[in-house]
Design an enzyme around this catalytic site. Structure first.
Site, PDB file in Angstrom:
ATOM      1  CB  CYS A  79      -0.976  -0.026   1.177  1.00  0.00           C
ATOM      2  SG  CYS A  79      -2.364   1.126   0.959  1.00  0.00           S
ATOM      3  CG  HIS A 167      -3.680  -3.614   3.283  1.00  0.00           C
ATOM      4  ND1 HIS A 167      -2.654  -3.163   4.086  1.00  0.00           N
ATOM      5  CD2 HIS A 167      -4.295  -2.501   2.804  1.00  0.00           C
ATOM      6  CE1 HIS A 167      -2.660  -1.846   4.113  1.00  0.00           C
ATOM      7  NE2 HIS A 167      -3.643  -1.409   3.339  1.00  0.00           N
ATOM      8  CD  GLU A 169      -1.472  -6.207   5.583  1.00  0.00           C
ATOM      9  OE1 GLU A 169      -1.569  -5.005   5.862  1.00  0.00           O
ATOM     10  OE2 GLU A 169      -1.080  -6.621   4.468  1.00  0.00           O
TER      11      GLU A 169
END
Length: 510
Positions: A79, A167, A169
């Site tokens: 990001c 993202h 994660e």
């Protein structure tokens, strides 16, 4: 060690989650603020740049010197990290026409890059940014796009440098773990050797070297962290570990006796100290939440110090501090802000105790602590125990604290928690408890009018307590537990269920 990942934190709310996902791949990761890059990078085999609430277009964006990293070590920008690598290397980052937030899908996957191996076209990803990369640097290669974001994934030619606008994660990026594994294992060549057994073996050896023949004191709480820390230390130094379990009079019903028996069954050298009268006397008449916390903390220190003096030649104080307590994060305003806090049982011990501190769990997240405990054969009843606040029922009794109120709340809490276990709900809840409210209400029992206490039940689901959602417990269960509480606990005639999430509410009421 040279098999580690360095995560540079630019202030993203997801930075800790990146570290957790890397750890889940059995690879050790470490978080550092972007403006405190370690001088010695030899122990790190790869680097990840986190997201950020900042814009690279601002007057003073977070701008670290990556000259010793970029092009020299595998580097992944997420990001803001991706925008940073583009913006400061000849690309163009501009405001998005609309804020790109939420689910998206990889519509185009170009080339045959190892980074995108086994990543399917149409794979769902999670976007969270207001800027977008309009033009990549000249030496960059586009690898994937979405419908709204052309430059969603790219790499720098002749480098193991990658940038992604989403993202990986977060849970909503369905193949995010695979993407991280591609980068860390296939590209960076990291070994997946960060396991509970390996951690135990290494930590026991390090504790033996650090402590030598000294004695160590540890304040047990009955919780997961201090319990696992005690077993690790016991493995390392045996009976030279002296554990102190203090009953502050604010524990759950029968918890002092029950937990003490569990500890002794684990072979620990434990001394139980019943100081409940001392705590209740100090708390008498005090209603203000923060003052109650400070009183409980002060009296604990006094009791702990009295007991510690009875252990001759003790040199060390052990704490169950875990990694999130120690991470120095970056504040949204741009400057680094220390968020380090001490373990609730022994935090704030005065300098006059003159003990060196040892923290066996300082590298672990909560879920890793449980896995380490399981690898050492610890009882599931301790490892699966819900978090319980250090001040105990002292912050679940709103208003002043008396022995009668503690007894009422202990009975209510016991019925609630045992009910969750009987209905097979306990392990589906992250934390549960009851609050005694400073409210009396009218009720009817038999043919008589009552004017008695109201209690609130709270059950939340969470991963780390930073955010939490209330649990949608079955109505039949709530009906049963409410009836049991009102029928069996004298002094309570009304039960309510707390359906607020964190934020804006906190898990505890005080």
């Amino acid at each position: 060690m040279q098999n580690n990942v360095l995560i540079l934190d630019f202030g993203s709310q997801y930075t800790q989650l990146i570290a957790r996902r890397v750890r889940e791949l059995n690879i050790y990761s470490e978080i550092k603020p972007y403006n405190k890059i370690p001088e010695d990078l030899s122990q790190f085999k790869a680097v990840i740049l986190s997201g950020s609430p900042h814009s690279v277009r601002s007057e003073e964006p977070p701008h670290p010197d990556l000259s010793n990293i970029k092009g020299k070590k595998p580097l992944l920008g997420i990001c803001y990290g991706a925008q940073y690598l583009a913006h400061f290397n000849g690309g163009n980052v501009a405001p998005s026409a609309t804020r790109e937030y939420g689910r998206a899908n990889l519509t185009t996957i170009k080339g045959n890059d190892a980074f995108l191996e086994h990543i399917s076209e149409g794979s769902q990803v999670w976007m969270s940014h207001s800027d977008t990369i309009k033009q990549l640097p000249e030496n960059a290669v586009l690898l994937a796009s979405t419908d709204d974001v052309e430059n969603a994934v790219y790499r720098i030619k002749d480098e193991n440098t990658y940038g992604i606008q989403f993202h990986p994660e977060v849970y909503h990026t369905k193949e995010g773990t695979r993407l991280l594994e591609n980068f860390l294992v296939n590209i960076a060549g990291l070994e997946q050797d960060w396991t509970p057994d390996a951690f135990v073996e290494t930590t026991v050896r390090e504790l033996q070297e650090e402590i030598g023949d000294d004695k160590v004191i540890l304040g047990l709480s009955g919780g997961v962290d201090s319990s696992v820390a005690s077993i690790l230390l016991h493995k390392a130094i045996g009976d030279r570990l002296h554990c102190i379990f203090v009953n502050n009079g604010l524990l759950r019903k029968n918890e002092f006796e029950t937990v003490l028996e569990q500890y002794k069954g684990m072979g620990l050298n434990v001394k139980g100290v019943d100081a409940s009268a001392r705590f209740l006397e100090a708390l008498a008449g005090e209603s203000e939440p923060e003052k109650k916390r400070k009183i409980i903390g002060r009296v604990f220190i006094e009791v702990f110090d009295d007991e510690a003096h009875q252990v001759e030649n003790a040199k060390w104080l052990a704490q169950g501090t875990i990694y999130p307590d120690r991470i120095e994060s970056v504040s949204a305003s741009g400057g680094p802000s220390a968020t380090i806090k001490s373990h609730h049982n022994v935090g704030g011990l005065p300098d006059y105790m003159k003990l060196k501190v040892v923290e066996p769990l300082k590298l672990l997240f909560k879920d890793e602590v449980r896995r380490v405990g399981a690898s050492m054969g610890m009882p599931a009843g301790i490892l699966g125990r819900h978090p319980f606040p250090g001040p105990g029922l002292g912050i679940r009794i709103l208003g002043d604290i008396t022995a009668e109120k503690v007894s009422i709340l202990q009975d209510v809490d016991a019925i609630f928690v045992e009910g969750l276990k009987k209905w097979d709900l306990y392990d589906k809840v992250w934390q549960a408890g009851a609050m005694l409210l400073p409210v009396n209400s009218v009720g009817v029992m038999g043919d008589e009018r009552t004017y008695e206490k109201c209690v609130a039940l709270r059950a939340v689901e969470s991963t780390d307590g930073m955010t939490a959602d209330w649990v949608n417990l079955p109505y039949e269960f709530l009906q049963k537990v409410s009836n049991d509480i009102i029928n069996r606990v004298k002094g309570v005639n009304r039960v309510v269920y707390d359906i607020s999430s964190k934020p804006p509410a906190t898990i505890e009421w005080e």
